[in-house]
Scaffold this motif. Structure first.
Motif, PDB file in Angstrom:
ATOM      1  N   ALA A 143       3.108  15.451 -13.741  1.00 47.46           N
ATOM      2  CA  ALA A 143       1.790  15.485 -13.099  1.00 47.46           C
ATOM      3  C   ALA A 143       1.820  14.914 -11.687  1.00 47.46           C
ATOM      4  O   ALA A 143       1.111  15.396 -10.796  1.00 47.46           O
ATOM      5  CB  ALA A 143       0.778  14.731 -13.961  1.00 47.46           C
ATOM      6  N   GLN A 144       2.651  13.898 -11.459  1.00 47.30           N
ATOM      7  CA  GLN A 144       2.718  13.297 -10.128  1.00 47.30           C
ATOM      8  C   GLN A 144       3.203  14.295  -9.077  1.00 47.30           C
ATOM      9  O   GLN A 144       2.870  14.180  -7.899  1.00 47.30           O
ATOM     10  CB  GLN A 144       3.635  12.074 -10.150  1.00 47.30           C
ATOM     11  N   ASP A 145       3.972  15.304  -9.502  1.00 42.72           N
ATOM     12  CA  ASP A 145       4.413  16.347  -8.559  1.00 42.72           C
ATOM     13  C   ASP A 145       3.221  17.116  -8.004  1.00 42.72           C
ATOM     14  O   ASP A 145       3.215  17.518  -6.836  1.00 42.72           O
ATOM     15  CB  ASP A 145       5.382  17.307  -9.251  1.00 42.72           C
ATOM     16  N   PHE A 146       2.200  17.344  -8.838  1.00 43.47           N
ATOM     17  CA  PHE A 146       1.004  18.041  -8.362  1.00 43.47           C
ATOM     18  C   PHE A 146       0.198  17.142  -7.432  1.00 43.47           C
ATOM     19  O   PHE A 146      -0.356  17.611  -6.434  1.00 43.47           O
ATOM     20  CB  PHE A 146       0.151  18.517  -9.544  1.00 43.47           C
ATOM     21  N   VAL A 147       0.121  15.851  -7.747  1.00 41.79           N
ATOM     22  CA  VAL A 147      -0.567  14.921  -6.841  1.00 41.79           C
ATOM     23  C   VAL A 147       0.116  14.943  -5.475  1.00 41.79           C
ATOM     24  O   VAL A 147      -0.550  15.046  -4.430  1.00 41.79           O
ATOM     25  CB  VAL A 147      -0.566  13.490  -7.419  1.00 41.79           C
TER      26      VAL A 147
END
Length: 618
Positions: A143-147
């Motif tokens: 998910a942090q990749d999308f952030v």
């Protein structure tokens, strides 16, 4: 054998063709011809060229098509324009419509690339993102990749053309480690597989917007490792990965062997499985085959569309999109059907395209006619154009006449052309009463145009229409129509870049334009006319401004009922068209000419190119 019908075309383009043949290489130096003979390589031409493969700059079809093969986002649209899962396997929207929660797949990996070896591994969450087994040159998407990716779109220093897609995301105060206060966007990685996005207000189109290429996920390692060259060495999660690029000559993508999507195939169809797929690749999910089927995608950059057409007819390309005036009659009958002599070699896919073609007036400073005369002029121009005739003779019947508003066929808010109409004998004006307001648009009515010009002392008034070379035939048709009703119209051809610049700065009083839907919602078209979207910051090139229109626009953003929202859209379209800042010419069609060896290409109203399920049977 080359058909005699296009021998003249070959003769006129022979010099350009010969000079470009030497550039048609398949892969980078060192590849052997025999290595590629049995590969399934999908080939197409992109005459407009490609400048970057960084998805945050994918603002037009050439760049979107290429990036769509390399990257994925949270969601996508299928060919029926339904939102479907991509990297997000499910999602939930709060009752107030302001919080979106996405649950991500845990089996999606970035393309194998040196950046994951040469760059210190980023610890983005739990142990699964660090323990990759044999996959030493990749890692899982979290998910942090999308952030990170979304904040990259929003980074003003990068000047992404897609930052507007997150304009409704909430901004909140954050205290940094050194006690400083800063603003950050409400994009939260709850854990490795849960992403939360908070909006400032309900926005029903937001989920569809997240399907745009701008919202693709990229790895921070690759962006930092390649720096400003990331756009020339992209790393994503898509069905194909970057292989080779010689600018202006060839761009090649190779199959991604660890792509996360599969297609179910009955066991009795095993014989059709491409021979290059070994058992571990194709059958790792029972009877499902890992996509894509193709081994590679090869994009050429022949600038001359006539030369590209010849190469397509000879089988050098597998697919051609759209039609050019120079060879439309060679391929199509007058009513837009594929000619019989090509039926054995290619097939034609035709469907409505979410693209509205129009002429626009700039309504800002500099109006010397006054409000009433200026309106009469704009309305007269709309009434003077026989759109059916224009499509029949200039486009072989391709498209739907633009007798309605800005919303194209296929979207809620577009008027059904079959709606009964009451004829007003005065000047032959057609009026429809639906939902309490009159018909949208201006059907062909030269008598009405002449009367408007006469009543407002506009006979002989001089207009200059600015356009590009690709649309010069349409501009000349409009010029002739305006001359017939008593206007003096001149046409000036401009280079596309020059026209875009002058249009953005309000320096063109009358110009040709178009709008292709970024996402399948009529809001995308109506936002072109809100006051807050004036150019150069926004896409309101006409500088049309109406307080009631703006109120209805904001009302539509908070309306979750589809039918009620369609009524609001139609009222907005009717209101805007009453003031005629634009002259709707036609609603386009997707036109795809496909080699008969190709299976599974499909089509869709946004003209997105999806190659993950395509097969080549030769």
């Amino acid at each position: 054998m080359i058909r005699s019908r296009y021998k003249k075309i070959i003769a006129t383009a022979l010099i350009a063709h010969c000079s470009l043949l030497i550039a048609l290489i398949l892969f980078s130096c060192g590849s052997k011809k025999n290595d590629n003979e049995n590969l399934k390589i999908f080939k197409y031409n992109e005459s407009a060229g490609i400048l970057t493969l960084d998805p945050i700059y994918a603002k037009d079809l050439p760049h979107i098509w290429a990036c769509n093969q390399i990257f994925n986002g949270l969601v996508a649209f299928d060919d029926e324009m339904n939102v479907v899962p991509a990297i997000a396997k499910s999602w939930a929207i709060s009752e107030d419509g302001m919080t979106y929660t996405f649950v991500l797949r845990d089996d999606v990996y970035f393309h194998e690339d040196e950046c994951f070896v040469k760059t210190p591994r980023l610890l983005l969450g739990d142990s699964e993102s660090r323990s990759l087994g044999d996959l030493s040159k990749t890692r899982k998407v979290v998910a942090q990749d999308f952030v990170y990716s979304f904040n990259r779109v929003l980074d003003r220093k990068l000047n992404s053309s897609g930052s507007w897609i997150f304009s409704n995301v909430e901004r909140r105060q954050r205290t940094t480690d050194n006690g400083q206060q800063s603003l950050e966007y409400a994009l939260t990685a709850v854990n490795d597989t849960i992403l939360e996005i908070k909006l400032t207000q309900p926005f029903p189109a937001f989920l569809g917007i997240l399907s745009m290429t701008y919202a693709s996920v990229v790895p921070q390692e690759a962006v930092e490792y390649y720096g400003t060259e990331f756009g020339r060495h992209p790393v994503g999660t898509g069905p194909f990965k970057f292989q080779y690029w010689k600018e202006g000559v060839k761009l090649v993508f190779r199959k991604n062997p660890i792509y996360f999507e599969f297609e179910k195939t009955p066991r009795h169809q095993d014989a059709k499985t491409p021979s290059n797929l070994d058992d571990s690749e194709s059958r790792s999910l029972g009877d499902s085959i890992r996509l894509p089927y193709l081994d590679a995608v090869s994009i050429s950059f022949l600038i001359d569309k006539q030369v590209a057409f010849m190469e397509f007819i000879k089988g050098k390309f597998h697919f051609m999109s759209g039609i050019d005036a120079r060879y439309k009659d060679e391929l199509l009958t007058r009513d837009g059907q594929l000619r019989d002599e090509y039926q054995d070699e290619i097939y034609l896919i035709r469907e409505p395209y979410l693209n509205t073609e129009y002429l626009a007036f700039f309504l800002g400073d500099g109006d010397t006619l006054g409000k009433d005369r200026s309106l009469a002029l704009r309305q007269a121009v709309s009434y003077s154009i026989d759109r059916e005739k224009m499509l029949r003779y200039l486009r072989n019947g391709i498209g739907t006449p633009g007798n309605q508003g800005i919303i194209p066929a296929g979207l809620p808010g577009y008027e059904d052309a079959k709606t009964p109409r009451r004829q007003d004998t005065k000047l032959g004006e057609s009026v429809t009463r639906i939902l309490g307001f009159s018909e949208i648009g201006y059907p062909y009515n030269p008598k009405k145009a002449e009367q408007l010009l006469k009543d407002n002392a506009l006979v002989g008034y001089e207009l200059k229409l600015y356009t590009t070379q690709d649309y010069i035939d349409i501009a000349k048709f409009v010029q002739s129509a305006l001359t017939e009703v008593g206007l003096n119209c001149k046409v000036e051809e401009m280079m596309p870049a020059a026209l875009r610049e002058k249009r953005a700065n309000g320096n063109l009083p009358f110009f040709r334009s178009s709008w292709v839907a970024d996402y399948p919602d009529a809001e995308n078209y109506l936002s072109l006319f809100t006051t807050n979207n004036f150019t150069p910051q926004g896409p309101n090139y006409t500088h049309y401004s109406n307080e009631k229109f703006d109120e209805l626009y904001h009302k539509s953003l908070t309306c979750n009922d589809l039918q009620e929202r369609a009524k609001i859209y139609r009222e907005m379209d009717s209101l805007m068209m009453t003031e005629a800042p634009v002259v709707i010419l036609f609603y386009d069609e997707v036109l795809r000419f496909v080699n008969k060896d190709v299976e599974g290409l499909g089509s869709n109203p946004t003209n997105m190119l999806n190659l993950k399920k395509v097969k080549i049977n030769s």
